[in-house]
Motif scaffolding. Structure first.
Motif, mmCIF file in Angstrom:
data_model
loop_
_atom_site.group_PDB
_atom_site.id
_atom_site.type_symbol
_atom_site.label_atom_id
_atom_site.label_comp_id
_atom_site.label_asym_id
_atom_site.label_seq_id
_atom_site.Cartn_x
_atom_site.Cartn_y
_atom_site.Cartn_z
ATOM 1 N N TRP A 1 -4.831 9.830 3.232
ATOM 2 C CA TRP A 1 -5.219 9.016 2.089
ATOM 3 C C TRP A 1 -4.409 7.735 2.120
ATOM 4 C CZ3 TRP A 1 -9.054 10.891 -1.077
ATOM 5 C CH2 TRP A 1 -9.339 12.256 -0.968
ATOM 6 N N SER B 1 -2.009 -1.511 -3.294
ATOM 7 C CA SER B 1 -1.543 -2.029 -4.594
ATOM 8 C C SER B 1 -0.242 -2.761 -4.338
ATOM 9 C CB SER B 1 -1.337 -0.911 -5.614
ATOM 10 O OG SER B 1 -0.280 -0.074 -5.214
ATOM 11 N N LEU C 1 -0.848 10.424 -4.672
ATOM 12 C CA LEU C 1 -1.509 10.384 -3.362
ATOM 13 C C LEU C 1 -1.103 11.598 -2.522
ATOM 14 C CD1 LEU C 1 -3.370 8.058 -2.559
ATOM 15 C CD2 LEU C 1 -1.517 7.154 -1.148
ATOM 16 N N ARG D 1 2.568 6.861 -8.338
ATOM 17 C CA ARG D 1 1.332 6.674 -7.566
ATOM 18 C C ARG D 1 1.424 7.329 -6.193
ATOM 19 N NH1 ARG D 1 -1.248 0.712 -8.520
ATOM 20 N NH2 ARG D 1 -1.070 0.706 -10.791
ATOM 21 N N GLU E 1 -3.991 3.728 -0.178
ATOM 22 C CA GLU E 1 -4.386 3.012 -1.385
ATOM 23 C C GLU E 1 -3.622 1.696 -1.424
ATOM 24 O OE1 GLU E 1 -5.215 5.407 -5.252
ATOM 25 O OE2 GLU E 1 -3.206 4.535 -5.431
ATOM 26 N N SER F 1 -4.191 -5.712 -3.971
ATOM 27 C CA SER F 1 -5.550 -5.304 -3.620
ATOM 28 C C SER F 1 -6.235 -6.425 -2.832
ATOM 29 C CB SER F 1 -6.333 -4.988 -4.890
ATOM 30 O OG SER F 1 -6.241 -6.090 -5.773
ATOM 31 N N TYR G 1 0.837 -1.194 0.000
ATOM 32 C CA TYR G 1 0.000 0.000 0.000
ATOM 33 C C TYR G 1 0.875 1.249 0.000
ATOM 34 C CZ TYR G 1 1.067 0.281 5.006
ATOM 35 O OH TYR G 1 1.730 0.346 6.207
#
Lengths: 390, 390
Positions: free
Chosen positions: A91, A95, A112, A108, A93, A267, A75
């Motif tokens: 935030w 991946s 963010l 990425r 995310e 994910s 992440y």
């Protein structure tokens, strides 16, 4: 003076004078300088007048803020902490970064970070600190990240700064376990000034605080708990060796041993983490057995750390915070059996309230803490004002 | 000034002035004080006269000496080191202390110390330092010695002082591995200022030197290498846990694994040690296999130490110094595989020239080093002389 204001109780000028031993006049002059620099705000309009009923002082939330970015194995996260220590934007995310080239992961992470900056348009962000899951030298270069192939000898903070198109006054990069330990120290305020904060992710890291400050060891690289050997016949680790702690107690090893999907893409690993906790709470025997083995291995590795380094307190963080009910007993058993000083100085064992967000929180707070520790270095114009005002 | 004189090259007053930045007059006054206190001797009778061809200065071997006593599991030793750093007397005696009550072992150790003192009748011994195979706190109390049942919470130095019937100005007790590491630093002068000295005896200890000084960890108890777990299914250790390094790589475990007499009483263990080395040198397959396993386990435990603490250099001491040809390859293999920073900062691996005598040598030199570091604290009369003379 700034240190006194940064305390929890919003002191007045008179109280600060009492605590620091400075005269009220000197304190007032210094406070005026700090207010002028935008670092301190006073609770009522009488500020600057000596002798009046004191106005409570506080760090100014409009002061210089910090942006923290974490690049972990599965992440990314970005957090902004303002000068008063409040989280203003968060935030994250999922991946799987093992499947992407470093350049794309950096893109990425920068995206963010930009989203976090855009979420707080009025806040002046003075510094960027980056948390990474690997060995970072004292110059802030990432030397090696066993769980991220291809990430070698990289100035991650500068790469992100370039992608963000911003010049930060403060720019840092550190191991995620170190920054998580600092977050523990600053935000969770543990009872002991000596502790190790264990970050359980895909990798297992340790951040060690001795006498209130981060301890980086003789080489400056910090403590690599995840690669302590716990089983000479154990599986091959991403670092190349056999039987490292991570291969028994790391998140991916746990998911696999508990019957979850092996080698899941990033994910899915986020979901697998939740599924692991759910299975443990539901009492699934396979999951509980895997967590028991992980707790024993983690306890043995932590006992080695305590026997070698002598910290008196252990705080379980990251995924171990959620899994604590199912592993902490085995960890405690191993510590009780293996720590030589246990009989007269038992190691205390606790759980972090910060969980997975600790590292990025520590990163975001790092620039703010640097400014608090030495404001003049970052705001040299204060010296001039001080000379006039004082 | 005393530090400059303690160096290896017998400097003159003028050279000392050059190195310290003091004037020649000041240096001469200070040297006169040191000569008057009996700490320094000059090479010719012109001492004290400024401007003459310089007389070489040296630490006075008639100055305050140190008595070191080591109480280990299977032997005692006593050594006297004079103020110039020379060994003046050395005694050692094998006996299995696990079979004797602590009081009797203390009597024997005191008798050995007395013999050492009587061997150098003209030498003034200012201090006693004791080396013990266990955890010693910062007050010099032995808290626990896993290989010596019954030795718990004991002021060993004071017990010995009482038995010797002497009041020492300096009285200390420390872990034998710490004192062995200090001996390595002072007498063997390793290339690196950061190193770990490994003491291979019945117990396995580590003394860690960082930046030239002993590093005792956050708790002050030092690094207990012998109780790092190397095999979760391994045999029960004297400390109560399973699979500790000592049970694979300690001297007694080695003798047993190599086919020597198990559970030998102390006097036999001295012979068993020699027999072990002899068998290894003769190529006995059983012995070499046992040493290979010990080397691998030692390497894994040392890799944990390096990954956690970050020292850059390892020196094998005690019985490992004699056995180095048969274990060092496996130790190096494990370090190469397991130390995460190995690729760009390989750990150096060496053998101590001091062997088994390191700990008692470090103990004997400790009082001398304390006086060298702060002579006025131990000879307050120098202050008066200094005020008059300077």
């Amino acid at each position: 003076v700034l240190g006194a204001i940064a305390g929890p109780d919003r002191p007045t000028r008179a109280q600060i004078a009492g605590r620091t031993g400075l005269t009220k006049t000197t304190v007032s002059s210094l406070v005026d300088v700090l207010v002028g620099a935008g670092l301190v705000s006073a609770g009522d309009p009488d500020r600057g007048l000596v002798g009046r009923p004191g106005s409570p002082l506080d760090l100014d939330p409009r002061g210089p803020a910090g942006l923290g970015v974490e690049i972990n194995v599965d992440y990314c996260a970005a957090t902004i902490v303002d000068f008063a220590g409040q989280v203003r934007a968060e935030w994250s995310e999922a991946s799987d970064h093992r499947r992407l080239p470093p350049g794309e992961v950096l893109d990425r992470a920068a995206a963010l970070g930009r989203r976090a900056l855009e979420a707080v348009p009025g806040v002046a962000v003075a510094g960027l600190a980056v948390a990474v899951p690997g060995l970072v030298d004292l110059d802030g270069r990432l030397r090696r990240a066993p769980n991220l192939p291809g990430w070698e000898d990289l100035d991650v903070a500068r790469e992100l700064e370039a992608r963000l198109g911003t010049d930060f006054a403060l720019l840092e990069c550190d191991n995620e376990a170190n920054l998580a330990a600092l977050a523990e120290r600053w935000f969770a305020e543990p009872a002991s000034r000596d502790f190790v904060h264990v970050s359980g992710e895909i990798g297992v890291g340790a951040g060690i605080v001795v006498n209130g400050a981060l301890w980086r060891g003789a080489s400056g690289l910090g403590a690599e708990l995840g690669h302590v050997m716990v089983d000479p016949g154990g599986p091959r680790c991403t670092c190349g060796a056999r039987g490292c702690l991570e291969q028994v107690a790391g998140l991916e090893a746990l998911v696999r041993a508990a019957g979850g999907p092996a080698g899941a893409p990033g994910s899915d690993l986020g979901r697998a983490r939740e599924e692991l906790v759910r299975r443990a709470r539901s009492g699934d025997p396979e999951t509980l057995a895997a967590l028991g083995r992980a707790g024993a291995a983690l306890g043995a590795a932590l006992a080695a750390l305590v026997n070698l380094i002598g910290v008196s307190s252990i705080i379980l963080g990251g995924v171990y915070a959620d899994l604590a009910p199912f592993i902490i007993g085995r960890v405690a058993d191993e510590l009780g059996e293996r720590v030589l000083s246990h009989a007269w100085a038992p190691v205390t064992l606790g759980v972090s309230p910060l969980g997975q967000g600790a590292a990025v929180l520590g990163a975001a707070a790092t620039p703010v803490r640097r400014i608090l520790a030495d404001p003049v270095a970052w705001f040299p114009e204060m010296l001039t004002v001080s000379a006039v005002g004082g």
